[in-house]
Each structure stands twice: as C-alpha cells, then as structure tokens.
Write a protein that holds these residues in place. Structure first.
Motif, PDB file in Angstrom:
ATOM      1  N   ARG A 191      22.804  -0.239  -3.064  1.00 56.93           N
ATOM      2  CA  ARG A 191      24.151   0.179  -3.464  1.00 56.93           C
ATOM      3  C   ARG A 191      24.590   1.383  -2.632  1.00 56.93           C
ATOM      4  O   ARG A 191      25.710   1.422  -2.125  1.00 56.93           O
ATOM      5  N   GLU A 192      23.703   2.356  -2.473  1.00 58.85           N
ATOM      6  CA  GLU A 192      24.035   3.551  -1.696  1.00 58.85           C
ATOM      7  C   GLU A 192      24.264   3.206  -0.223  1.00 58.85           C
ATOM      8  O   GLU A 192      25.177   3.739   0.412  1.00 58.85           O
ATOM      9  N   LYS A 193      23.479   2.286   0.309  1.00 53.77           N
ATOM     10  CA  LYS A 193      23.671   1.871   1.703  1.00 53.77           C
ATOM     11  C   LYS A 193      25.004   1.151   1.883  1.00 53.77           C
ATOM     12  O   LYS A 193      25.678   1.324   2.903  1.00 53.77           O
ATOM     13  N   ILE A 194      25.388   0.364   0.898  1.00 53.57           N
ATOM     14  CA  ILE A 194      26.691  -0.318   0.951  1.00 53.57           C
ATOM     15  C   ILE A 194      27.808   0.724   0.935  1.00 53.57           C
ATOM     16  O   ILE A 194      28.753   0.643   1.725  1.00 53.57           O
ATOM     17  N   LEU A 195      27.693   1.699   0.044  1.00 53.77           N
ATOM     18  CA  LEU A 195      28.722   2.740  -0.029  1.00 53.77           C
ATOM     19  C   LEU A 195      28.792   3.549   1.268  1.00 53.77           C
ATOM     20  O   LEU A 195      29.886   3.856   1.755  1.00 53.77           O
ATOM     21  N   ALA A 196      27.640   3.876   1.842  1.00 48.98           N
ATOM     22  CA  ALA A 196      27.630   4.636   3.102  1.00 48.98           C
ATOM     23  C   ALA A 196      28.272   3.822   4.224  1.00 48.98           C
ATOM     24  O   ALA A 196      29.072   4.353   5.015  1.00 48.98           O
ATOM     25  N   ALA A 197      27.936   2.544   4.299  1.00 52.74           N
ATOM     26  CA  ALA A 197      28.526   1.679   5.329  1.00 52.74           C
ATOM     27  C   ALA A 197      30.030   1.525   5.109  1.00 52.74           C
ATOM     28  O   ALA A 197      30.819   1.550   6.065  1.00 52.74           O
ATOM     29  N   ALA A 198      30.437   1.380   3.857  1.00 47.82           N
ATOM     30  CA  ALA A 198      31.858   1.236   3.542  1.00 47.82           C
ATOM     31  C   ALA A 198      32.621   2.509   3.893  1.00 47.82           C
ATOM     32  O   ALA A 198      33.719   2.440   4.475  1.00 47.82           O
ATOM     33  N   GLU A 199      32.060   3.661   3.566  1.00 50.74           N
ATOM     34  CA  GLU A 199      32.746   4.915   3.893  1.00 50.74           C
ATOM     35  C   GLU A 199      32.927   5.042   5.402  1.00 50.74           C
ATOM     36  O   GLU A 199      34.008   5.388   5.887  1.00 50.74           O
TER      37      GLU A 199
ATOM     38  N   LEU B 145      30.406  -5.408   5.665  1.00 49.56           N
ATOM     39  CA  LEU B 145      29.485  -4.479   5.014  1.00 49.56           C
ATOM     40  C   LEU B 145      28.101  -5.091   4.863  1.00 49.56           C
ATOM     41  O   LEU B 145      27.085  -4.411   5.071  1.00 49.56           O
ATOM     42  N   ALA B 146      28.056  -6.370   4.510  1.00 44.17           N
ATOM     43  CA  ALA B 146      26.769  -7.055   4.376  1.00 44.17           C
ATOM     44  C   ALA B 146      26.024  -7.037   5.715  1.00 44.17           C
ATOM     45  O   ALA B 146      24.817  -6.755   5.765  1.00 44.17           O
ATOM     46  N   ALA B 147      26.745  -7.291   6.797  1.00 43.02           N
ATOM     47  CA  ALA B 147      26.124  -7.268   8.131  1.00 43.02           C
ATOM     48  C   ALA B 147      25.645  -5.860   8.479  1.00 43.02           C
ATOM     49  O   ALA B 147      24.543  -5.694   9.034  1.00 43.02           O
ATOM     50  N   ASP B 148      26.432  -4.857   8.133  1.00 42.30           N
ATOM     51  CA  ASP B 148      26.045  -3.474   8.421  1.00 42.30           C
ATOM     52  C   ASP B 148      24.764  -3.071   7.690  1.00 42.30           C
ATOM     53  O   ASP B 148      23.942  -2.340   8.228  1.00 42.30           O
ATOM     54  N   VAL B 149      24.625  -3.549   6.463  1.00 40.93           N
ATOM     55  CA  VAL B 149      23.495  -3.152   5.622  1.00 40.93           C
ATOM     56  C   VAL B 149      22.296  -4.091   5.797  1.00 40.93           C
ATOM     57  O   VAL B 149      21.164  -3.713   5.507  1.00 40.93           O
ATOM     58  N   GLY B 150      22.554  -5.312   6.281  1.00 42.06           N
ATOM     59  CA  GLY B 150      21.469  -6.280   6.450  1.00 42.06           C
ATOM     60  C   GLY B 150      21.162  -7.057   5.188  1.00 42.06           C
ATOM     61  O   GLY B 150      20.012  -7.376   4.895  1.00 42.06           O
ATOM     62  N   VAL B 151      22.232  -7.350   4.417  1.00 44.00           N
ATOM     63  CA  VAL B 151      22.089  -8.149   3.197  1.00 44.00           C
ATOM     64  C   VAL B 151      23.118  -9.272   3.247  1.00 44.00           C
ATOM     65  O   VAL B 151      23.972  -9.305   4.133  1.00 44.00           O
ATOM     66  N   LYS B 152      23.035 -10.170   2.283  1.00 38.90           N
ATOM     67  CA  LYS B 152      24.028 -11.236   2.183  1.00 38.90           C
ATOM     68  C   LYS B 152      25.299 -10.694   1.528  1.00 38.90           C
ATOM     69  O   LYS B 152      25.251  -9.739   0.753  1.00 38.90           O
ATOM     70  N   SER B 153      26.417 -11.331   1.837  1.00 37.13           N
ATOM     71  CA  SER B 153      27.685 -10.932   1.253  1.00 37.13           C
ATOM     72  C   SER B 153      27.631 -10.966  -0.275  1.00 37.13           C
ATOM     73  O   SER B 153      28.232 -10.135  -0.945  1.00 37.13           O
ATOM     74  N   SER B 154      26.870 -11.903  -0.816  1.00 34.78           N
ATOM     75  CA  SER B 154      26.743 -11.998  -2.275  1.00 34.78           C
ATOM     76  C   SER B 154      26.094 -10.739  -2.859  1.00 34.78           C
ATOM     77  O   SER B 154      26.365 -10.368  -4.001  1.00 34.78           O
ATOM     78  N   SER B 155      25.253 -10.071  -2.066  1.00 34.68           N
ATOM     79  CA  SER B 155      24.645  -8.822  -2.538  1.00 34.68           C
ATOM     80  C   SER B 155      25.685  -7.723  -2.682  1.00 34.68           C
ATOM     81  O   SER B 155      25.616  -6.909  -3.612  1.00 34.68           O
TER      82      SER B 155
END
Length: 182
Positions: free
Chosen positions: A7-15, A31-41
């Motif tokens: 969650r924190e990595k998603i927020l950091a990437a989004a910011e 954001l999913a690509a930036d963090v290395g997770v699936k879009s569903s995450s």
C-alpha cells in the motif's frame, strides 16, 4: 511483500506520478507496473481512483504537518521560521520532475471528486493557519504579505517555474516574501 508495504509503495509511486504528470494522467495500470504488482492489487487497496486520491492528499498533508510541527519545536523566531517554511516549498519543486502535490491537484480542482478537493483545501488552510499563528505575535509590518498571499505566491511560483523550466520565478517570489514579511 507485506500488505502495508505494498500500500505504501503504491502511494509513493502515485505521489511521484501525480507530482510529475497530474492526477488525471495517472492510471492504476501504470502504478501496478511501477510497484511490480498486478493492477488488481492496486484496486485491492484503492477500490476507486478517488480513494487513492484521498489517501494521497491525507498522506501528503500529514507529512507536511509533521514538518511544520518540527519547525514549531525547533525554530522560535519569525525570520527563521518563515525561511524554513519557504524552504519546505522549495524542496517540493524539482524542475522537470515535480511540484507540490497540492499545487498539481489545486490546478485540477474543478475535475476532482469533492473529497479530494476538500483535502487539498484543508492542506492550504493548514498552511495559512500555521503562518497566521506565526504572525500573530509579530510586530506590525504594513508591507507583510498575508498568509494566504504567501501560500498562493509560493504555489503559483512553483507552477510558473515548472513551465519555464527555471527556478527564477520561485526564487524571486521566495526572496520577496522573506524581504517583506519579517
């Protein structure tokens, strides 16, 4: 990866993305690509983009509030407090990369969900309230800018500096604020 850290990595990437390209240009897929997770995450933590936007503003406001609290603790005189306050805005300006999150969101305010817009408004109110508190016991100064003028000038100078790809507008505005407000 631990759930909280995702969650924190998603927020950091989004910011980072919002501060660079704006809220409306950010997608969950990016954001999913930036963090290395699936879009569903990303959707797991933030069901709607509005949820992400609100969390971003809340996080940014709390981080800035923490910095203001440090200034309240560490700096007692008006000149040094105002210099440090202007410095916080200066740190948010990275030419060609980012400006204050709430400057970008403020520019997009008409197209934001009300709860995101309200959060941005609260950020600016927090800043003007902090300055008002600092000026309350200061000697009268007929040429001092009002707290709202200072925040407006700094935010606007960031946007102009970014557009011109030069810190000149920001640095000149910061210097004028410091010259006229202490």
């Amino acid at each position: 990866m631990e759930a909280g850290s995702i969650r924190e990595k998603i927020l950091a990437a989004a910011e980072k993305r919002v501060r660079h390209v704006g809220y409306n240009a950010v997608s969950f897929r990016d954001l999913a690509a930036d963090v290395g997770v699936k879009s569903s995450s990303v959707h797991y933590y933030f069901v709607k983009k509005e949820d992400l936007g609100e969390a971003l503003v809340d996080r940014y406001t709390e981080q800035f509030r923490s910095e203001l609290d440090k200034l309240d603790t560490d700096i007692l005189d008006l000149k040094n407090a105002l210099t440090a306050f202007v410095g916080l805005y200066g740190q948010a300006l990275i030419l060609g990369d980012s400006v204050c999150l709430c400057a970008i969101l403020g520019a997009e305010a008409n197209g934001l969900a009300p709860r995101i817009r309200d959060g941005v408004q609260s950020f600016f109110q927090m800043n003007t309230d902090w300055l008002s508190k600092r000026f309350k016991n200061a000697p009268d100064n007929p040429i001092r800018m009002a707290p709202l003028e200072i925040v407006s000038a700094l935010e606007g100078a960031m946007i102009i500096s970014t557009t011109l790809r030069s810190r000149e507008a920001f640095d000149a505005t910061a210097a004028r604020i410091l010259k006229t407000s202490v």
